[in-house]
Design a protein around this motif. Structure first.
Motif, PDB file in Angstrom:
ATOM      1  N   LYS A 154       0.276  -1.318   0.176  1.00  0.00           N
ATOM      2  CA  LYS A 154       0.105   0.244   0.310  1.00  0.00           C
ATOM      3  C   LYS A 154       0.912   1.589   0.070  1.00  0.00           C
ATOM      4  O   LYS A 154       0.816   2.767  -0.516  1.00  0.00           O
ATOM      5  CB  LYS A 154      -0.789  -0.064   1.611  1.00  0.00           C
ATOM      6  N   VAL A 155       2.017   1.002   1.395  1.00  0.00           N
ATOM      7  CA  VAL A 155       2.721   2.336   0.669  1.00  0.00           C
ATOM      8  C   VAL A 155       3.539   2.449  -0.890  1.00  0.00           C
ATOM      9  O   VAL A 155       3.564   3.263  -1.044  1.00  0.00           O
ATOM     10  CB  VAL A 155       3.735   2.235   1.847  1.00  0.00           C
ATOM     11  N   ILE A 156       4.260   1.702  -1.268  1.00  0.00           N
ATOM     12  CA  ILE A 156       4.636   1.634  -2.332  1.00  0.00           C
ATOM     13  C   ILE A 156       3.462   2.459  -3.640  1.00  0.00           C
ATOM     14  O   ILE A 156       4.018   2.695  -4.237  1.00  0.00           O
ATOM     15  CB  ILE A 156       5.196   0.472  -3.201  1.00  0.00           C
ATOM     16  N   SER A 157       2.468   1.705  -3.893  1.00  0.00           N
ATOM     17  CA  SER A 157       0.989   1.881  -4.370  1.00  0.00           C
ATOM     18  C   SER A 157       0.992   3.951  -4.229  1.00  0.00           C
ATOM     19  O   SER A 157       0.288   4.100  -4.890  1.00  0.00           O
ATOM     20  CB  SER A 157      -0.196   1.502  -4.588  1.00  0.00           C
ATOM     21  N   THR A 158       0.334   3.895  -3.058  1.00  0.00           N
ATOM     22  CA  THR A 158       0.439   5.751  -2.770  1.00  0.00           C
ATOM     23  C   THR A 158       1.477   6.048  -3.275  1.00  0.00           C
ATOM     24  O   THR A 158       0.958   7.044  -3.893  1.00  0.00           O
ATOM     25  CB  THR A 158       0.017   5.479  -1.340  1.00  0.00           C
ATOM     26  N   ALA A 159       3.099   5.925  -2.766  1.00  0.00           N
ATOM     27  CA  ALA A 159       4.092   6.520  -3.437  1.00  0.00           C
ATOM     28  C   ALA A 159       3.769   6.769  -4.847  1.00  0.00           C
ATOM     29  O   ALA A 159       4.242   7.810  -5.817  1.00  0.00           O
ATOM     30  CB  ALA A 159       5.340   5.897  -3.586  1.00  0.00           C
ATOM     31  N   ILE A 160       3.522   5.523  -6.073  1.00  0.00           N
ATOM     32  CA  ILE A 160       3.441   5.994  -6.918  1.00  0.00           C
ATOM     33  C   ILE A 160       2.656   6.693  -7.499  1.00  0.00           C
ATOM     34  O   ILE A 160       2.701   7.167  -8.719  1.00  0.00           O
ATOM     35  CB  ILE A 160       3.655   4.546  -7.752  1.00  0.00           C
ATOM     36  N   ARG A 161       1.429   6.522  -6.801  1.00  0.00           N
ATOM     37  CA  ARG A 161      -0.023   7.541  -7.251  1.00  0.00           C
ATOM     38  C   ARG A 161       0.618   8.922  -7.490  1.00  0.00           C
ATOM     39  O   ARG A 161       0.335   9.900  -8.049  1.00  0.00           O
ATOM     40  CB  ARG A 161      -0.797   6.808  -7.124  1.00  0.00           C
ATOM     41  N   LYS A 162       1.132   9.140  -6.251  1.00  0.00           N
ATOM     42  CA  LYS A 162       1.564  10.346  -5.986  1.00  0.00           C
ATOM     43  C   LYS A 162       2.548  11.451  -6.761  1.00  0.00           C
ATOM     44  O   LYS A 162       2.439  12.362  -6.873  1.00  0.00           O
ATOM     45  CB  LYS A 162       2.659  10.315  -4.818  1.00  0.00           C
ATOM     46  N   LEU A 163       3.525  10.694  -8.279  1.00  0.00           N
ATOM     47  CA  LEU A 163       3.949  11.249  -8.916  1.00  0.00           C
ATOM     48  C   LEU A 163       3.074  11.788  -9.897  1.00  0.00           C
ATOM     49  O   LEU A 163       2.903  12.539 -10.723  1.00  0.00           O
ATOM     50  CB  LEU A 163       4.562  10.184  -9.585  1.00  0.00           C
ATOM     51  N   PHE A 164       1.696  11.409 -10.037  1.00  0.00           N
ATOM     52  CA  PHE A 164       0.924  12.082 -11.273  1.00  0.00           C
ATOM     53  C   PHE A 164       0.037  12.796 -10.158  1.00  0.00           C
ATOM     54  O   PHE A 164      -0.747  12.925 -10.865  1.00  0.00           O
ATOM     55  CB  PHE A 164      -0.118  10.620 -11.489  1.00  0.00           C
ATOM     56  N   THR A 165       0.676  13.204  -9.377  1.00  0.00           N
ATOM     57  CA  THR A 165      -0.603  14.421  -8.203  1.00  0.00           C
ATOM     58  C   THR A 165       0.378  15.815  -9.092  1.00  0.00           C
ATOM     59  O   THR A 165       1.283  16.336  -9.881  1.00  0.00           O
ATOM     60  CB  THR A 165      -0.316  14.324  -7.003  1.00  0.00           C
ATOM     61  N   ASP A 166      -0.802  17.484  -8.391  1.00  0.00           N
ATOM     62  CA  ASP A 166      -0.106  18.192  -8.282  1.00  0.00           C
ATOM     63  C   ASP A 166       1.205  18.303  -7.725  1.00  0.00           C
ATOM     64  O   ASP A 166       1.879  18.871  -8.158  1.00  0.00           O
ATOM     65  CB  ASP A 166      -1.304  19.256  -7.804  1.00  0.00           C
TER      66      ASP A 166
END
Length: 496
Positions: free
Chosen positions: A435-447
C-alpha cells in the motif's frame, strides 16, 4: 632542437564494482578528450565480466574498442584482486573487500611495466576507497589523485566522521537514546538526523564496521592527495562544494559523469556507450515504445545490494495495485546467488502487458525514453545523477551505505521525488508494504508530482551546462589538467 614533452599519461583505477567503474570510465573519456593518454585498470575478474556482457571474444577489448571509435587514447590493463576468477564476490563480499585492500604489489608492478613500454605514468587517479595506493604513488614519486564517486555532501560527512562519532559516543554515554541528536555542525551540509547518515554509522555487523574503518583510512589518505575529484556539479551542491573548496586539498566537481550522448540533443551511438557494464543489457525499447508518454514506472535497485524475497513480493504487489505499466530491472542474484525465483508465483502471467521484467538493461536508455514517468531507485549516486540529468522524478527506496543520505537530499532538500520507505536502515528489517508503494507511485501523478518535474527541469539544464565548454565542471577539468601539467613539469625539473 625544441624539446617536445611526452603527453601526460594518467592511470585510472576504480574500485572493482559496477557502481564505481561506471563514472570513472566516463571520466577517462572526458580526460582523454583533453589530450591525455589514459590507461584504465580493471581486475582480471571484472574485465572478463565486461567481455562476457558485450558477448565479445577475448581478442577484443571493449574498453579500448569504444575509445578507439571516439578517437581517444584510452588503453586497458588488468591486475589480479588475489581471488580465483570463479569466486562469487557477491556472496563472499567480506573476502572480496579485504582482498582489494591487498592489491598494492599488483599495482606497483603494473606501473613499472607501463613505464617500460609507453609514456611514463604522470599521475595515478584512484577511487578514494583504494587508500593503500597512496603509498605506492608516493614511493614512485607520482602525483596521486583521489576520485570520489559519491556526492560531495557524503564526502563532507566522512571527512568530519570523527566529530559525528564523538558526538554519538558522548550521547550514548549520557542517555542511551539518540532520538534528539542533531548533526548540525558539518560545514555546508544541512542539519541531519542519525537515520540520514550512511548506514555504516548505524550498523554493527562485521562488514559495516570494516567498511567504516576503510573510510577512515581512505580519508586519512585523501587529506594527502594532490587533488580530490568528485562526480557532481556545482549548481546541485553549491553550499557543500563551497565549503569543501576551503579544505586542502580542495574538492573539484567534474560531473555529472554520464556518457556525453545523453547530455546533448544530437549524438552518435558511440557517445552513449559506457563500456564497463558487467551484466548483459536487455533491450526494452520496443516494449517502452508501446506505452503512452509519461506512464511507465521504472524500477531498479542497482548492481550490488540484496533484497529479501518478501520485500520483493510487496514491491511487486505495489506495482500491480498502482495500475501503472512498469519495467523492472531485476538482477537474478538480487536475493542471493542461489535464489532464482524472486517474484510471487504467477505474478508476471497475471500482469500481462502491464509489466516487463528483465535481468538488466541500459538504464540511461530507459530513463531517456518519453514513456517513463518515474524511477523507483535504491538512491545509489549514479542512479540519482542519471535521474537528475534526464529529468525523471524519483521514488527513494534506500537499503545501504550512502543511499539513505542521498534519499534525504533528493526528497527533502532538492524536492526531486518522494520517499517510498520511511528512512529506516536495512538492518532494521522494516518491511515496506504494497500500500505504501502503490500510494507513492500514484503521488507522482498529482500536483505535487508536477512540482517535482519543474524542479528537475531546471537541474537537468544545469547538469548539461556544467559539462559544456565554459561550464563549471568543464572549467574544473581544465584547471585540473593545467595544474597536473605544471606539477609534472616541476617534478621533471627536479629529476633533471
Amino acid at each position: 632542437m625544441a624539446h617536445h614533452p611526452e603527453p601526460l599519461h594518467a592511470l585510472l583505477f576504480p574500485y572493482p564494482t559496477q557502481g564505481h567503474m561506471t563514472p570513472m570510465m566516463q571520466f577517462a573519456k572526458n580526460l582523454a578528450s583533453k589530450g591525455l593518454t589514459v590507461t584504465f585498470v580493471t581486475t582480471h575478474h571484472t574485465h572478463r565480466q565486461i567481455i562476457k556482457a558485450r558477448s565479445q571474444s577475448d581478442q577484443v577489448d571493449p574498453i579500448h574498442q569504444d575509445a578507439h571509435n571516439l578517437d581517444l587514447d584510452i588503453r586497458s590493463a588488468q591486475i589480479s584482486d588475489g581471488l580465483p576468477l570463479d569466486f562469487d564476490r557477491s556472496a563472499g563480499f567480506s573476502d572480496f573487500i579485504q582482498a582489494v585492500d591487498n592489491m598494492g604489489g599488483e599495482l606497483e608492478r603494473l606501473i613499472h611495466n607501463l613505464n617500460k613500454t609507453g609514456p611514463p605514468i604522470s599521475c595515478v587517479i584512484v577511487d578514494t576507497m583504494l587508500f593503500w595506493s597512496l603509498e605506492v604513488s608516493k614511493k614512485l614519486g607520482i602525483p596521486w589523485i583521489s576520485f570520489w564517486t559519491q556526492p560531495t555532501f557524503v564526502y563532507s560527512i566522512y571527512y568530519y566522521a570523527h566529530l559525528v562519532e564523538a558526538q554519538r559516543r558522548s550521547h550514548y554515554k549520557g542517555s542511551g537514546n539518540e532520538g534528539n541528536i542533531l548533526i548540525d555542525y558539518i560545514p555546508g551540509v544541512p542539519t541531519l538526523h542519525p537515520s540520514d547518515l550512511p548506514s555504516f554509522f548505524n550498523e554493527t555487523d562485521f562488514d559495516s564496521q570494516y567498511i567504516l574503518d576503510l573510510f577512515r583510512k581512505s580519508f586519512q589518505s585523501s587529506r594527502r592527495a594532490d587533488w580530490v575529484l568528485c562526480n557532481s556539479f556545482d549548481d546541485l551542491e553549491s553550499a557543500e562544494v563551497n565549503a569543501l573548496m576551503e579544505l586542502q586539498p580542495p574538492v573539484l566537481s567534474v560531473g555529472p559523469l554520464l556518457p556525453s550522448g545523453y547530455l546533448k540533443d544530437e549524438s552518435c551511438d558511440e557517445e552513449k556507450r559506457n563500456g564497463t557494464t558487467l551484466l548483459t543489457e536487455y533491450d526494452s525499447s520496443e516494449w517502452l515504445d508501446s506505452k503512452p508518454k509519461d506512464s511507465v514506472i521504472y524500477v531498479s535497485f542497482g548492481s550490488l545490494i540484496h533484497v529479501s524475497k518478501a520485500q520483493l513480493g510487496e514491491i511487486a504487489m505495489g506495482l500491480k495495485d498502482s495500475g501503472q505499466p512498469f519495467l523492472w530491472a531485476l538482477r537474478p542474484d538480487i536475493v542471493a546467488s542461489t535464489v532464482s525465483d524472486c517474484l510471487p508465483d504467477g505474478f508476471m502471467d497475471e500482469m500481462g502487458s502491464q509489466g516487463l521484467v528483465v535481468p538488466w538493461c541500459n538504464q540511461l536508455q530507459v530513463l531517456s525514453h518519453p514513456s517513463v514517468a518515474g524511477f523507483i531507485t535504491h538512491c545509489g549516486w549514479n542512479s540519482m545523477l542519471e535521474g537528475i540529468s534526464l529529468g525523471v522524478p524519483m521514488l527513494g527506496f534506500p537499503f545501504w551505505a550512502d543511499q539513505f543520505t542521498n534519499c534525504k537530499f533528493m526528497a527533502d532538500e532538492w524536492k526531486l521525488g518522494f520517499r517510498v520507505s520511511g528512512g529506516g536502515h536495512a538492518g532494521d528489517n522494516k518491511m515496506i508494504d504494497r500500500k505504501v508503494i502503490s500510494t507513492a507511485i500514484r503521488k507522482l501523478f498529482t500536483d505535487e508530482g508536477k512540482e517535482i518535474k519543474k524542479n528537475l527541469a531546471a537541474l537537468k539544464d544545469s547538469a548539461r551546462a556544467a559539462l559544456r565548454g565554459g561550464g563549471s565542471s568543464d572549467k574544473n577539468m581544465d584547471s585540473f589538467v593545467r595544474g597536473l601539467k605544471a606539477l609534472n613539469a616541476k617534478l621533471r625539473g627536479k629529476e633533471d
